[in-house]
Design a protein around this motif. Structure first.
Motif, PDB file in Angstrom:
ATOM      1  N   ASN A 471       0.759  -1.133  -0.015  1.00  0.00           N
ATOM      2  CA  ASN A 471      -0.128  -0.007  -0.139  1.00  0.00           C
ATOM      3  C   ASN A 471       0.765   1.209   0.119  1.00  0.00           C
ATOM      4  O   ASN A 471       0.526   2.364  -0.786  1.00  0.00           O
ATOM      5  CB  ASN A 471      -1.051   0.063   1.293  1.00  0.00           C
ATOM      6  N   PHE A 479      -5.477   7.773   0.159  1.00  0.00           N
ATOM      7  CA  PHE A 479      -4.729   6.975   1.101  1.00  0.00           C
ATOM      8  C   PHE A 479      -4.172   8.056   2.107  1.00  0.00           C
ATOM      9  O   PHE A 479      -2.878   8.075   2.251  1.00  0.00           O
ATOM     10  CB  PHE A 479      -3.597   5.967   0.787  1.00  0.00           C
ATOM     11  N   ARG A 490      -8.837  -1.103   3.564  1.00  0.00           N
ATOM     12  CA  ARG A 490      -8.646  -1.833   2.105  1.00  0.00           C
ATOM     13  C   ARG A 490      -8.603  -3.164   2.074  1.00  0.00           C
ATOM     14  O   ARG A 490      -8.583  -3.912   1.100  1.00  0.00           O
ATOM     15  CB  ARG A 490      -7.304  -1.241   1.779  1.00  0.00           C
ATOM     16  N   GLN A 493     -11.866  -4.896   1.343  1.00  0.00           N
ATOM     17  CA  GLN A 493     -12.404  -4.703  -0.083  1.00  0.00           C
ATOM     18  C   GLN A 493     -12.041  -6.040  -0.750  1.00  0.00           C
ATOM     19  O   GLN A 493     -11.020  -6.487  -0.566  1.00  0.00           O
ATOM     20  CB  GLN A 493     -11.388  -3.555  -0.485  1.00  0.00           C
ATOM     21  N   LEU A 497      -8.005  -1.754  -6.254  1.00  0.00           N
ATOM     22  CA  LEU A 497      -6.682  -1.687  -6.005  1.00  0.00           C
ATOM     23  C   LEU A 497      -5.991  -2.733  -6.755  1.00  0.00           C
ATOM     24  O   LEU A 497      -4.915  -3.511  -6.116  1.00  0.00           O
ATOM     25  CB  LEU A 497      -6.384  -1.682  -4.489  1.00  0.00           C
TER      26      LEU A 497
END
Length: 847
Positions: A471, A479, A490, A493, A497
């Motif tokens: 990330n 972010f 995240r 999810q 991404l």
């Protein structure tokens, strides 16, 4: 001599770019580089080669393709090094298509997270970082016959490092050849340098192919308003475009502003963005030709070289770029918006003439191009060198033993050495086992340290480290704010991404572990401290202070009051004293008490009690510049401790507690100008920076003082003068004098404290007879004037006296001659006598 050669090279560059190729992605026309292919092949038989080829010559595509077709490589595989991932992928696809193949056969590529090659690959297109890894794994480059450094003029860290390491290999590989290709750097200078290193080198020049470009100058209303004025210039450019408009701006912030301004663009205009943070697929979409309509591309300097964007016949050049300058003092990279170089201006304009006649709109005055720097400052003189230095230590050769086209900055190398020590990557100058492990990760050292720490922890913590680093590397989507919250959201999810997910899978393979259902987010602070120990921040009087001493301003999402933080993402913009916090993690400072780390120190010091109290001695445990614990210490206070206590107190109170005056401001401003003229950082000469480093230069004066009130009589100028060398003192007096003698005969002080240019305030009549603005520093700086009325009121400020006489003077004369009839207001001021007197006094003075 060097300046002359660079100037000649720049002029030759502009001349060569007057006639160039249609986009290689959409043309099979004969390319200029084809005329020198036999010469290149003949030279490579016995020499290394420097190829100087203007944009559009076909050096990146036609030359390697021809070597494949004629020689099936060159005594082995050819490595073609590109500075950008999307350029590497595009070049590989294009050359493979020209051979009637797909990538992975005779032509392959290798970039981060993606490679496509086979045993039959004869041309491998790689990015600069991948090439460094190849060298570290196989220093002799077995099976490689030719290494080509493309776009060397960009002067990235890894290109300079890769070339230095490659030259170090040559004594082991007499058959290995190196080719350096550049569009703007003077190739003959590179050839001469290589010859001086003992490498027989042949220079080859190729013309470019470019259609005529009409240049339009649209200076902004003020220098500060360039972004506000830019949309109007873009709209004018759209009216002239037949295919599309490419707009160069410094960064993503400006791109977003323009996207908003053109949110309601006409239906036939397709608005696109191009910058380094996009995925390869997103960047390639910009490269695809449009079937109909106009293309409007807002881009950073990623589009300046390497990439050819089709459907562009008009360029709008803001003339600005975002430049990174590492601050060793704070361990941060400061981003500044600066004017581009002349070479960059030529490159940008050339994008409009690839497929036909084009136009280039420049957001500066017509005469401003000559005042731009000839070339940009290479990254090795201004960026963080920690990764580079660790690579060199693993390589096993000291910096000074390698051949550098531009030697690394000694100050940046010293800062890198300290950073590696703090990361425990080196000990007594030698690479530790941990340091060797950090290099293998091939990522930023902060992230590599987190991954190395996780290897000794549980599988769940290893997965957390992989997710964290993926990330942080990709920064995909929004972010900001609290790191743990963002990572957890995240993680939940199920899609999206894609870049982060690919990188996450890469790090899982690197660590040799499998995903787990839940992550131990509570371990995040301890994990972050492995890579961000210097980013610890303590709340202090309504704001935060980092362990480096730098103050933090809060971003959009403020952390809970009173929490200690780890500042994960911070930006330090131009002319800002405090950094801005974007991404953080809260933590309990008791974690630091249990850690052993180079930043954790114990010392005895003296401290003033309150506003009126005396000195007391104490034992301090600190984390950088943050105090973790204090206890009372016994013993007499020494002069050195008293001086340091005064420095600490003065740092908190500011220069107002001393006799600091305009003289100190002027001296520091002159030194800042001098440092910039010498292509060095001027940051250390700001009043704030000098205050932060007070003990290092003022302690001999401070130890002579007994009380805080003694500081009121102290003028720091004498101490400041001891900081400069004899050479700097001579340059300061010769290049940046404190006074200027006007044609009237009077001497006036030069004010260097202005941010744009040094200036003099004087009565307008005193510069009669001066046709143009005088210069300082051998013509490198133009002296500006604040032209005053006989009553001392400001009439006009100018750094272009010739333009003032021609354009503004008639109106000034018309207005002022009635208001001040006793003073001269001649119709032709350049031919008039300079004076500060009235007409009557001037007449009496004459014989």
């Amino acid at each position: 001599m060097l300046i002359t050669v660079k100037a000649i090279a720049y002029l030759q560059l502009e001349q060569r770019q007057q006639v160039s190729e249609p986009s290689p992605l959409c043309s099979t026309h004969k390319l200029p580089v084809e005329g020198i292919l036999d010469e290149v092949a003949g030279a490579l038989a016995t020499h290394h080669v420097v190829l100087e080829a203007a944009p559009g010559a076909g050096k990146s595509t036609a030359l390697p393709r021809w070597l494949l077709q004629q020689y099936h490589g060159w005594n082995g595989r050819i490595i073609l090094i590109q500075p950008r991932r999307v350029a590497a992928v595009n070049v590989a696809h294009y050359v493979a298509a020209q051979l009637g193949e797909k990538p992975g056969q005779r032509v392959g590529f290798h970039i981060r997270n993606q490679k496509c090659l086979s045993a039959s690959t004869q041309l491998l297109v790689v990015t600069e970082g991948i090439f460094t890894r190849m060298l570290q794994r196989d220093p002799e480059l077995q099976g490689v016959g030719l290494v080509i450094f493309d776009e060397f003029h960009e002067r990235n860290l890894h290109s300079d490092l890769g070339l230095a390491l490659c030259l170090d290999v040559l004594p082991l590989r007499a058959d290995l050849r190196v080719m350096v290709m550049s569009a703007t750097l003077p190739g003959q200078m590179i050839q001469t340098w290589l010859e001086e290193q003992g490498h027989a080198t042949h220079f080859v020049a190729s013309e470019g192919r470019q259609y005529p470009i009409t240049t339009h100058y649209r200076p902004p209303s003020t220098l500060e308003n360039w972004l506000q004025d830019l949309p109007a210039v873009v709209r004018e450019a759209l009216t002239m475009a037949q295919k599309g408009v490419l707009v160069f701006v410094p960064g993503q912030r400006e791109i977003r502003r323009l996207q908003e301004a053109f949110r309601t663009a006409p239906a036939q205009v397709r608005v696109m963005a191009l910058y380094g943070g996009l995925t390869i697929e997103e960047q390639q979409a910009v490269m695809a030709p449009l079937a109909r309509g106009l293309k409007l591309v807002f881009a950073t300097n990623v589009a300046e070289t390497s990439l050819t964007i089709p459907d562009i016949d008009v360029v709008v050049d803001s003339g600005r770029e975002r430049r990174a300058q590492y601050s060793p003092k704070y361990g941060f990279t400061r981003l500044s918006t600066r004017m581009i170089s002349r070479a960059s201006a030529v490159q940008r304009a050339g994008r409009a003439g690839r497929t036909g006649p084009g136009h280039c709109f420049r957001l500066w005055q017509e005469g401003g191009t000559d005042r731009l720097d000839a070339f940009g400052t290479p990254a090795i003189e201004r960026e963080d060198l920690a990764n580079l230095l660790l690579e060199l230590k693993v390589w096993g050769a000291p910096v000074e033993q390698l051949a550098w086209y531009t030697p690394p900055s000694p100050a940046l190398l010293a800062a890198a050495e300290q950073q590696l020590h703090d990361l425990q990557a080196i000990e007594k100058g030698q690479v530790t086992a941990r340091g060797a492990e950090l290099v293998k990760a091939s990522t930023e050292l902060r992230y590599a340290a987190i991954l190395a720490y996780s290897r000794k922890q549980s599988v769940r913590e290893q997965v957390l480290a992989a997710w964290l680093v993926a990330n942080l590397e990709e920064r995909e989507g929004r972010f900001t704010g609290h790191l743990q919250t963002a990572l957890h959201q995240r993680w939940q999810q199920t899609n999206g991404l894609p870049r982060t997910q690919r990188r996450f899978q890469h790090w899982l393979r690197f660590l040799g572990c499998q995903p787990v259902p839940e992550l131990p987010f509570s371990e995040l602070p301890r994990m972050l401290l492995e890579g961000f120990a210097d980013r610890v921040a303590e709340p202090q009087r309504g704001r935060y202070q980092l362990a480096t001493g730098l103050a933090l301003e809060m971003g959009e999402e403020r952390p809970p009051s009173g929490d200690w933080l780890i500042a994960v993402e911070v930006s330090l913009q131009q002319d800002q004293a405090a950094a801005r916090l974007w991404l953080y993690e809260s933590f309990n400072p008791e974690i630091l008490a249990a850690m052993s780390h180079p930043l954790k120190l114990s010392a005895t010091r003296a401290r003033w009690r309150g506003e009126q109290g005396g000195l007391e001695r104490e034992h301090v445990v600190s984390w950088g510049k943050l105090i973790l614990q204090t206890t009372q210490a016994k013993g007499a206070i020494t002069a050195d401790e008293r001086g340091k206590a005064l420095a600490d107190w003065l740092r908190q109170q500011g220069w107002g507690k001393t006799a600091w005056s305009h003289a100190e401001d002027q001296f520091c401003a002159r030194m800042q100008q001098l440092m910039r003229l010498n292509q060095a950082s001027a940051e250390g000469w700001t009043a704030h920076a000098l205050l932060e480093q007070l003990e290092q230069w003022a302690l001999p004066w401070l130890i002579t003082m007994e009380r805080r009130n003694d500081l009121k009589q102290w003028r720091p100028l004498e101490a400041l003068r001891t900081l400069i060398t004899q050479q700097q003192r001579q340059q300061l007096e010769r290049w940046l004098p404190t006074e200027w003698q006007a044609p009237s005969g009077r001497r006036h002080s030069i004010n260097y404290t202005a941010t744009d240019a040094p200036f003099i305030a004087l009565k307008l009549q005193e510069v009669f007879g001066t046709p143009s603005s005088p210069t300082l520093a051998n013509g490198q700086l133009t002296l500006a004037f604040e032209l005053l009325s006989p009553a001392g009121r400001l009439l006009h400020r100018t750094a272009d006296l010739a333009s003032f006489w021609q354009n503004a003077w008639p109106e000034v004369r018309k207005e002022m001659r009635g208001r001040y009839p006793k003073h001269p207001w001649p119709e032709h001021p350049v031919e008039a006598e300079a004076t500060h007197l009235t007409k009557r006094a001037l007449a009496r003075k004459k014989p």
